[in-house]
Design an enzyme around this catalytic site. Structure first.
Site, short mmCIF file in Angstrom:
data_model
loop_
_atom_site.label_atom_id
_atom_site.label_comp_id
_atom_site.label_asym_id
_atom_site.label_seq_id
_atom_site.Cartn_x
_atom_site.Cartn_y
_atom_site.Cartn_z
CG HIS A 182 2.35 -3.75 -3.90
ND1 HIS A 182 1.11 -3.33 -3.49
CD2 HIS A 182 3.12 -3.82 -2.78
CE1 HIS A 182 1.12 -3.13 -2.18
NE2 HIS A 182 2.33 -3.42 -1.72
CG ASP A 251 3.19 3.05 -0.12
OD1 ASP A 251 3.72 2.25 0.68
OD2 ASP A 251 2.09 2.81 -0.67
#
Length: 335
Positions: A182, A251
């Site tokens: 992230h 993702d």
């Protein structure tokens, strides 16, 4: 249909979202906490998403793992255990752990199906490694590949018995990453031989319907590109060595592990071999950009998508949610 799964901005569709989704016809949608208030609101939202193009089997995804990753939250919905809970039980009673994982997944599926969600981004098949980033941590099903595979298979089966499709992640393995994708791009320097440990659970569950990539560079395979954007990793490792031939999605493309604008990331992911580009945050400019950059979904990818959704057609278990939870908890009490 475009090969993208999009997020939404809020609890209801805006007029702009409604028009854009009808026009662009994305492969599916993914929901987050910002989209969820209560059962009635959530069911109305998923019903409207299905009505946009009349596809009753349109994939509506969520990350409802249990533990710290849960978009549907208490007190409206009960808490569920993390992957580490089943790993701990496996130390004492392997068969009980496998059955508890299956029952837990069936209960999750019952909860999701009630509100019209038909795909859960679970199970994690990432093999937990010492010293790695805690972004996986207690979400993992353990540090022994065949244990991870056994628990993962039970979760996939339990979800499917409850009418919900599972997504194995994060192929070909996120367990060694030292950084949170992230926030940054991890580089794994392990040898090809050592990485066989990471591949083993995915190879054991190569028949899964859907899988999600990881934004991780593996020096042994492609030192220049993360798996999501690497034709080498997707073709040579995921498709050939692991033998996974189901629907492969990226993702979330908004993660800081990737560089460049989001539409370019989506185009690069599909060009590398992902069937679907996953864009979670409901930012209209990014979604429009993705729709403009992507060609219609390929015949092969569409067949993979339809084949995946066919697996849950007519599925369902008649056991009540409370019964499933009670049976699970009786097994977990052993640990």
């Amino acid at each position: 249909m475009i090969p993208a799964i999009f997020g939404l901005s809020g609890l209801t569709l805006t007029d702009d979202e409604r028009a854009f989704f009808r026009d662009s016809d994305p492969a599916g949608y993914i929901l987050f906490g910002r989209n969820i208030e209560n059962r009635e609101q959530l069911r109305r939202l998923t019903d409207e998403l299905r009505a946009l193009d009349g596809r009753t089997d349109v994939p509506i995804l969520i990350d409802q793992e249990g533990g710290r990753v849960a978009r549907m939250k208490s007190p409206e919905w009960p808490l569920f255990p993390s992957g580490a809970t089943f790993d701990a039980l496996y130390d004492r009673a392997p068969a009980s752990a496998i059955e508890a994982a299956r029952l837990n997944a069936m209960a999750l599926a019952a909860m999701l199906a009630e509100v019209g969600i038909n795909v859960d981004c679970l199970p994690l098949l990432d093999v937990r490694q010492p010293g790695a980033s805690d972004i996986i941590g207690d979400r993992a099903l353990g540090s022994e590949p065949m244990r991870v595979a056994a628990l993962g298979r039970a979760i996939l089966g339990g979800l499917q018995d409850g009418g919900v499709l599972g997504v194995v992640k994060h192929i070909p393995g996120h367990g060694r990453a030292l950084l949170d994708t992230h926030e940054a791009l991890p580089v794994v320097t392990a040898s090809d031989r050592d990485l066989q440990t990471d591949l083993a659970p995915f190879a054991a569950l190569r028949d899964a319907a859907m899988a999600m990539t990881c934004h991780v560079i593996f020096d042994a395979w492609d030192p220049d590109r993360p798996a999501t954007l690497s034709p080498i990793v997707i073709d040579s490792v995921i498709r050939q060595r692991i033998g996974f031939h189901g629907l492969l999605m990226s993702d979330d493309l908004d993660m800081k592990a990737l560089s460049g604008d989001v539409p370019s990331r989506a185009a690069d992911a599909v060009a590398a071999g992902c069937d679907i580009a996953l864009n979670c945050w409901g930012k209209m400019d990014d979604m429009i950009g993705i729709a403009n950059r992507l060609d219609p979904i390929s015949t092969v990818s569409r067949a993979r998508l339809e084949g995946a959704m066919d697996r849950i057609a007519g599925a369902g278990d008649d056991r009540a949610f409370a019964t499933l939870v009670d049976q699970r908890d009786a097994l977990l009490a052993v640990a």
